[in-house]
Scaffold this motif. Sequence first.
Motif, short mmCIF file in Angstrom:
data_model
loop_
_atom_site.label_atom_id
_atom_site.label_comp_id
_atom_site.label_asym_id
_atom_site.label_seq_id
_atom_site.Cartn_x
_atom_site.Cartn_y
_atom_site.Cartn_z
N GLN A 26 0.83 -1.19 0.00
CA GLN A 26 0.00 0.00 0.00
C GLN A 26 0.87 1.24 0.00
O GLN A 26 0.51 2.26 -0.58
CB GLN A 26 -0.93 -0.01 1.22
CG GLN A 26 -2.03 -1.06 1.10
CD GLN A 26 -2.86 -1.13 2.35
OE1 GLN A 26 -2.54 -1.87 3.26
NE2 GLN A 26 -3.92 -0.39 2.38
N THR A 60 -10.07 6.15 1.05
CA THR A 60 -8.92 5.42 1.57
C THR A 60 -7.85 6.39 2.07
O THR A 60 -7.92 7.60 1.85
CB THR A 60 -8.31 4.52 0.48
OG1 THR A 60 -7.79 5.35 -0.57
CG2 THR A 60 -9.37 3.59 -0.11
N LYS A 61 -6.84 5.83 2.73
CA LYS A 61 -5.78 6.66 3.30
C LYS A 61 -4.97 7.38 2.23
O LYS A 61 -4.37 8.43 2.50
CB LYS A 61 -4.86 5.79 4.17
CG LYS A 61 -5.54 5.28 5.43
CD LYS A 61 -4.58 4.46 6.30
CE LYS A 61 -4.20 3.14 5.67
NZ LYS A 61 -5.36 2.21 5.61
N MET A 190 -12.66 -3.52 3.86
CA MET A 190 -12.28 -2.12 3.92
C MET A 190 -10.79 -1.96 4.24
O MET A 190 -10.12 -1.08 3.70
CB MET A 190 -13.14 -1.40 4.96
CG MET A 190 -14.60 -1.28 4.55
SD MET A 190 -15.68 -0.65 5.87
CE MET A 190 -15.25 1.10 5.85
N TYR A 191 -10.27 -2.83 5.10
CA TYR A 191 -8.85 -2.77 5.42
C TYR A 191 -7.99 -3.04 4.18
O TYR A 191 -7.03 -2.32 3.90
CB TYR A 191 -8.51 -3.78 6.52
CG TYR A 191 -7.03 -3.77 6.89
CD1 TYR A 191 -6.53 -2.85 7.79
CD2 TYR A 191 -6.14 -4.66 6.28
CE1 TYR A 191 -5.18 -2.82 8.11
CE2 TYR A 191 -4.79 -4.64 6.57
CZ TYR A 191 -4.32 -3.71 7.49
OH TYR A 191 -2.98 -3.67 7.78
N LEU A 193 -8.74 -2.60 1.16
CA LEU A 193 -8.88 -1.49 0.21
C LEU A 193 -8.18 -0.22 0.70
O LEU A 193 -8.04 0.72 -0.07
CB LEU A 193 -10.36 -1.21 -0.06
CG LEU A 193 -11.12 -2.35 -0.77
CD1 LEU A 193 -12.57 -1.95 -1.02
CD2 LEU A 193 -10.44 -2.75 -2.07
N GLY A 194 -7.74 -0.20 1.96
CA GLY A 194 -6.94 0.92 2.43
C GLY A 194 -7.70 1.95 3.24
O GLY A 194 -7.21 3.07 3.42
N VAL A 195 -8.88 1.60 3.75
CA VAL A 195 -9.65 2.53 4.59
C VAL A 195 -9.02 2.56 5.98
O VAL A 195 -8.56 1.54 6.49
CB VAL A 195 -11.13 2.10 4.66
CG1 VAL A 195 -11.92 3.01 5.60
CG2 VAL A 195 -11.74 2.09 3.27
N ASP A 196 -8.99 3.74 6.61
CA ASP A 196 -8.37 3.86 7.93
C ASP A 196 -9.19 3.16 9.00
O ASP A 196 -10.40 2.97 8.87
CB ASP A 196 -8.17 5.33 8.30
CG ASP A 196 -9.49 6.06 8.50
OD1 ASP A 196 -9.97 6.12 9.65
OD2 ASP A 196 -10.07 6.53 7.50
N ARG A 279 -7.70 -3.69 -4.93
CA ARG A 279 -7.69 -2.22 -4.87
C ARG A 279 -7.88 -1.62 -6.26
O ARG A 279 -8.61 -0.62 -6.43
CB ARG A 279 -6.40 -1.73 -4.23
CG ARG A 279 -6.34 -2.02 -2.73
CD ARG A 279 -5.17 -1.34 -2.07
NE ARG A 279 -3.92 -2.03 -2.32
CZ ARG A 279 -3.46 -3.05 -1.61
NH1 ARG A 279 -4.18 -3.55 -0.61
NH2 ARG A 279 -2.28 -3.59 -1.89
N LEU A 283 -11.46 0.48 -6.40
CA LEU A 283 -11.19 1.87 -6.05
C LEU A 283 -11.12 2.75 -7.28
O LEU A 283 -10.75 2.31 -8.36
CB LEU A 283 -9.87 1.97 -5.28
CG LEU A 283 -9.76 1.25 -3.93
CD1 LEU A 283 -8.37 1.41 -3.36
CD2 LEU A 283 -10.81 1.77 -2.96
#
Length: 284
Positions: A26, A60-61, A190-191, A193-196, A279, A283
């Motif tokens: 990531q 995402t972050k 969600m993790y 995919l990069g969500v905080d 991702r 995304l």
Amino acid sequence: MKNNSAAFATSTSSFEAGAIPISESQGVQIKTLAPTKSEADHEIKLEGAFNVRDLGGFVTKDGRRIKDHLLLRSARLNHLTKNDIQVLTHQYNVGIDFDLRRPQEVAEAPDMKMPGVKYINDSVDTDESFHYHINDRNNRKHYRSYISNQRAREAYHDLFMTLLNANDKAVLWHCASGKDRTGLGGALIMYVLGVDMATIFDDYDASNDFLRAHNMKRLEALKTAGASRDELELARVDGGVDRSYLHAAFDEVKKEFGSIDAYLVNGLRISKRQQRKLRKQYLI
């Protein structure tokens, strides 16, 4: 249904704060971004189903966004109306109904058939892991079993594989109330995919809001039937979620695998390459 145990919160607060190892693939710094939609705006309002949500719109972050109408979560689908089916299949383009319930639960309340939608039943629980006295302590223990049980790991592996092969169709995954087995599945997706983490926990906790009307009706019916105080308390606990439950699952991840990233690769067998593909696929 909040558990305010200071000791428990202290031991697990690092997860919610986002202090979890992020995959090297990531390559981003941890920071919290507000979603472009409020939690309420993620709801899909249906006549015959509840706690139905679209993960589309979460940021995402690294500033990307989950695509709309591709990742849906819900409670059981045994009372869908014709209009509900129309909404899911036409407006949301659902192509796969991924049912995380045990076969016995499915037999008691089978999903309504939706034309053109592939149905998959892949149980998270075994009969041994499912039956327990419902209270906060046992619920945390149950969430740990979602990590430790081979059956659960296979089900979540299969869910991710289904997402990878959805061919631009929406995937809807669900259990009975759409909060526990479904909630952990949503958190893991969600993790990846990069969500905080703060947003992941907020979305998990939102089941309490989306289930409130359903639970109030259930409690009123129990009161009318003369339920005892203990029975009402059990129903209240059973009807919602507590952040400590999801913390318990992540604590078990840390205990058994060291990190969520290691759990994804070694526990769920979702390779880093497959995570990158997810991702790219989900995304914008």
